[in-house]
Write a protein that holds these residues in place. Structure first.
Motif, PDB file in Angstrom:
ATOM      1  N   LYS A  93      24.286  -3.771  24.850  1.00 44.64           N
ATOM      2  CA  LYS A  93      22.978  -3.720  25.507  1.00 44.64           C
ATOM      3  C   LYS A  93      21.851  -4.313  24.657  1.00 44.64           C
ATOM      4  O   LYS A  93      21.695  -5.521  24.634  1.00 44.64           O
ATOM      5  CB  LYS A  93      22.693  -2.294  25.983  1.00 44.64           C
ATOM      6  CG  LYS A  93      23.691  -1.885  27.098  1.00 44.64           C
ATOM      7  CD  LYS A  93      23.236  -0.776  27.996  1.00 44.64           C
ATOM      8  CE  LYS A  93      24.063  -0.715  29.266  1.00 44.64           C
ATOM      9  NZ  LYS A  93      25.113   0.287  29.285  1.00 44.64           N
TER      10      LYS A  93
ATOM     11  N   PHE B 170      30.349   7.660  30.313  1.00 45.88           N
ATOM     12  CA  PHE B 170      30.476   6.296  30.830  1.00 45.88           C
ATOM     13  C   PHE B 170      30.739   5.371  29.661  1.00 45.88           C
ATOM     14  O   PHE B 170      29.938   5.281  28.734  1.00 45.88           O
ATOM     15  CB  PHE B 170      29.224   5.848  31.578  1.00 45.88           C
ATOM     16  CG  PHE B 170      29.366   4.450  32.119  1.00 45.88           C
ATOM     17  CD1 PHE B 170      30.183   4.194  33.206  1.00 45.88           C
ATOM     18  CD2 PHE B 170      28.717   3.388  31.513  1.00 45.88           C
ATOM     19  CE1 PHE B 170      30.351   2.901  33.697  1.00 45.88           C
ATOM     20  CE2 PHE B 170      28.870   2.085  31.997  1.00 45.88           C
ATOM     21  CZ  PHE B 170      29.692   1.841  33.089  1.00 45.88           C
ATOM     22  N   HIS B 171      31.888   4.686  29.706  1.00 41.71           N
ATOM     23  CA  HIS B 171      32.237   3.776  28.618  1.00 41.71           C
ATOM     24  C   HIS B 171      32.448   2.347  29.112  1.00 41.71           C
ATOM     25  O   HIS B 171      32.875   1.501  28.335  1.00 41.71           O
ATOM     26  CB  HIS B 171      33.487   4.277  27.901  1.00 41.71           C
ATOM     27  CG  HIS B 171      33.310   5.627  27.257  1.00 41.71           C
ATOM     28  ND1 HIS B 171      32.431   5.844  26.221  1.00 41.71           N
ATOM     29  CD2 HIS B 171      33.874   6.837  27.524  1.00 41.71           C
ATOM     30  CE1 HIS B 171      32.482   7.120  25.854  1.00 41.71           C
ATOM     31  NE2 HIS B 171      33.329   7.744  26.631  1.00 41.71           N
TER      32      HIS B 171
ATOM     33  N   ASP C 130      30.058   6.043  21.022  1.00 41.14           N
ATOM     34  CA  ASP C 130      29.686   4.959  21.931  1.00 41.14           C
ATOM     35  C   ASP C 130      28.162   4.925  21.992  1.00 41.14           C
ATOM     36  O   ASP C 130      27.537   5.743  22.666  1.00 41.14           O
ATOM     37  CB  ASP C 130      30.303   5.185  23.315  1.00 41.14           C
ATOM     38  CG  ASP C 130      29.960   4.038  24.271  1.00 41.14           C
ATOM     39  OD1 ASP C 130      29.142   3.172  23.913  1.00 41.14           O
ATOM     40  OD2 ASP C 130      30.528   4.028  25.389  1.00 41.14           O
TER      41      ASP C 130
ATOM     42  N   GLY D   2      29.596  -4.366  26.509  1.00 38.86           N
ATOM     43  CA  GLY D   2      29.792  -3.016  26.001  1.00 38.86           C
ATOM     44  C   GLY D   2      31.212  -2.535  26.181  1.00 38.86           C
ATOM     45  O   GLY D   2      31.800  -1.933  25.272  1.00 38.86           O
ATOM     46  N   THR D   3      31.762  -2.787  27.346  1.00 38.20           N
ATOM     47  CA  THR D   3      33.102  -2.251  27.616  1.00 38.20           C
ATOM     48  C   THR D   3      34.137  -2.898  26.698  1.00 38.20           C
ATOM     49  O   THR D   3      35.098  -2.255  26.286  1.00 38.20           O
ATOM     50  CB  THR D   3      33.457  -2.393  29.119  1.00 38.20           C
ATOM     51  OG1 THR D   3      34.511  -1.490  29.438  1.00 38.20           O
ATOM     52  CG2 THR D   3      33.837  -3.810  29.483  1.00 38.20           C
TER      53      THR D   3
ATOM     54  N   GLU E  49      29.543   9.489  23.642  1.00 39.63           N
ATOM     55  CA  GLU E  49      28.205   8.918  23.594  1.00 39.63           C
ATOM     56  C   GLU E  49      27.307   9.921  22.859  1.00 39.63           C
ATOM     57  O   GLU E  49      27.234  11.082  23.264  1.00 39.63           O
ATOM     58  CB  GLU E  49      27.659   8.713  25.012  1.00 39.63           C
ATOM     59  CG  GLU E  49      28.378   7.658  25.834  1.00 39.63           C
ATOM     60  CD  GLU E  49      28.185   7.908  27.326  1.00 39.63           C
ATOM     61  OE1 GLU E  49      27.196   7.421  27.893  1.00 39.63           O
ATOM     62  OE2 GLU E  49      29.033   8.600  27.928  1.00 39.63           O
TER      63      GLU E  49
ATOM     64  N   VAL F 233      26.488   2.176  22.931  1.00 34.88           N
ATOM     65  CA  VAL F 233      26.158   0.962  23.689  1.00 34.88           C
ATOM     66  C   VAL F 233      24.751   1.072  24.283  1.00 34.88           C
ATOM     67  O   VAL F 233      23.992   0.103  24.272  1.00 34.88           O
ATOM     68  CB  VAL F 233      27.210   0.708  24.791  1.00 34.88           C
ATOM     69  CG1 VAL F 233      26.727  -0.331  25.793  1.00 34.88           C
ATOM     70  CG2 VAL F 233      28.530   0.245  24.170  1.00 34.88           C
ATOM     71  N   GLN F 234      24.397   2.260  24.760  1.00 35.37           N
ATOM     72  CA  GLN F 234      23.069   2.436  25.374  1.00 35.37           C
ATOM     73  C   GLN F 234      22.049   3.046  24.419  1.00 35.37           C
ATOM     74  O   GLN F 234      20.894   2.634  24.372  1.00 35.37           O
ATOM     75  CB  GLN F 234      23.187   3.302  26.641  1.00 35.37           C
ATOM     76  CG  GLN F 234      21.952   3.302  27.478  1.00 35.37           C
ATOM     77  CD  GLN F 234      22.190   3.750  28.931  1.00 35.37           C
ATOM     78  OE1 GLN F 234      21.309   4.274  29.583  1.00 35.37           O
ATOM     79  NE2 GLN F 234      23.382   3.538  29.447  1.00 35.37           N
TER      80      GLN F 234
END
Ligand SMILES: *Cc1c(COP(=O)(O)O)cnc(C)c1O
Length: 398
Positions: free
Chosen positions: A244, A130-131, A215, A97-98, A182, A217-218
């Motif tokens: 993820k 959170f990234h 973002d 993800g990062t 996010e 990612v989650q």
């Protein structure tokens, strides 16, 4: 004191899973845990899904890795499928993800450079974000616990409160590249972006030629019952990081962009040795095979609604501990009453009630089950949560 061989950056617990079966993890002693953590929203199809296992095994036996200097039938296929099912025109594959976030930051900066506005380099990001953990990603959050001791950080970020549109707009100046946010904050505490906030950011980006970088990612990849969380808002981003769930447990991430936003990402501007290798692409294609089957997203939505209402019904019975449910689809969080520490509740549920959850910010316990759960898993989760909450009650309550 000798340092552990595994660098001690995680507060690892005593539970050491050795096998996974569907929605359960099995420990060394054979004990079964209901896995409503999913490796932090990663194991979208649970553990040992036959299609994912078969695809990885077949590809490993055929061809595991080749350089990105060669053509990639599997990579072209997966990228095309993602393009066909999203806002994006083009995709860069990463291993995490990062790295997807890193590519998103670079794509945004490079866009304005290509437009002849290299001074427009600053991304406005948000409190509690959170990234990920690269230098770029920790620079994009203002959380001291991730940044302290790593200075000097990457310049080019400004921070506003999440869901505060006016504060974000007030930070725009001649050096602003856009916003990175996010759609639903995960680590920050399962905070859902409000419609006014997300659509407001989109609108100002359109007006001022800025980029909206999401973002997901989650919260992306079917977690909320839609393929992408932005679909709940009726907008599309210019650039988006995902990871993820995209590999279902195989390390994989991706940076998606429109043709316009990716205009600076020409030959030589970015790369990755492993990113998008045949093994990862086989995993990614297998995940999409399952997720794009008719009814998959409806199942996530139905299970999300059911789990949420079951949690909402349970909460009043344990109002010493639980305050409210938040989130969307199967990305849910239970906010604890003040004074309760999420990590302690997560440990209690794990060690005494066989239920795996994840702590998050703002006093929230995250509930992130595999997307393939059935009603029986929801019933079991709520039963274990109820037992756990009763046992967690302060002595004064008895
Ligand atoms: C987990 C996460 C990341 C980082 O992903 P890694 O694979 O750990 O690098 C980035 N952004 C968000 C929103 C995340 O939830």
């Amino acid at each position: 004191m000798a340092t552990p061989a595994l660098m001690p950056v995680y507060p690892r617990c005593g539970f050491r899973p050795v096998r996974g079966e569907g929605c359960y993890l099995i420990g060394e002693d054979g004990q079964r845990y209901l896995d409503f953590a999913s490796g932090i929203a990663v194991n979208a199809l649970g553990h040992g899904h036959p299609k994912l296992v078969q695809a990885i095994a077949d590809q490993a036996a055929t061809l595991m890795h080749v350089s990105n200097l060669y053509g990639s039938p599997q990579g072209e296929a997966l990228a095309q499928r993602i393009v066909d099912n999203s806002f994006a025109d083009t995709v860069f594959f990463t291993n995490s993800g990062t790295e997807a976030v890193e590519c998103a930051i670079k794509t945004a900066r490079r866009f304005h450079y290509a437009e002849g506005n290299p001074q427009r380099h600053r991304l406005i990001t948000f409190n509690n974000a959170f990234h990920g953990r690269t230098m770029g990603a920790i620079s994009a959050t203002n959380q001291p616990k991730m940044r302290d001791g790593f200075e000097p950080l990457l310049p080019g970020f400004a921070y506003a409160p999440f869901n505060d549109l006016d504060a974000a707009l007030a930070l725009i100046d001649d050096e602003t590249a856009g916003f990175m946010v996010e759609t639903i904050q995960g680590e920050g505490g399962v905070s859902v972006g409000t419609p006014e906030f997300i659509t407001g950011l989109r609108k100002v980006c359109d007006e001022k030629g800025l980029l909206l970088v999401l973002d997901e990612v989650q919260c992306g990849y079917a977690r909320t019952g839609k393929m992408w969380a932005y679909e709940h808002y009726g907008i599309t981003p210019d650039i988006m990081s995902v990871a993820k769930g995209i590999g279902g447990g195989f390390p994989l991430g991706a940076c998606l962009a429109t043709e316009h936003a990716a205009k600076g990402m020409v030959i030589g501007t970015h790369g990755s040795t492993y990113g998008g290798n045949p093994l990862a692409m086989a995993a990614g294609n297998a995940i999409l095979d399952v997720m794009l089957e008719p009814g998959f997203l409806d199942h996530v939505t139905a299970m999300g609604d059911r789990l949420r209402s079951a949690l909402e019904q349970m909460i009043p019975n344990h109002d010493h501990l639980f305050a409210e449910v938040r989130g969307k689809g199967l990305m849910l969080g239970i906010k604890l009453k003040p004074g309760n520490e999420p990590r302690e509740v997560v440990a209690h549920l794990r060690d005494h009630h066989g239920l795996l959850t994840v702590a998050a910010g703002e006093g929230v316990v995250r509930i992130l089950p595999p997307l393939v759960i059935g009603e029986e898993h929801i019933a079991e989760c709520v039963e274990r949560l109820s037992e756990g909450a009763r046992a967690f009650a302060p002595a004064a309550a008895s």
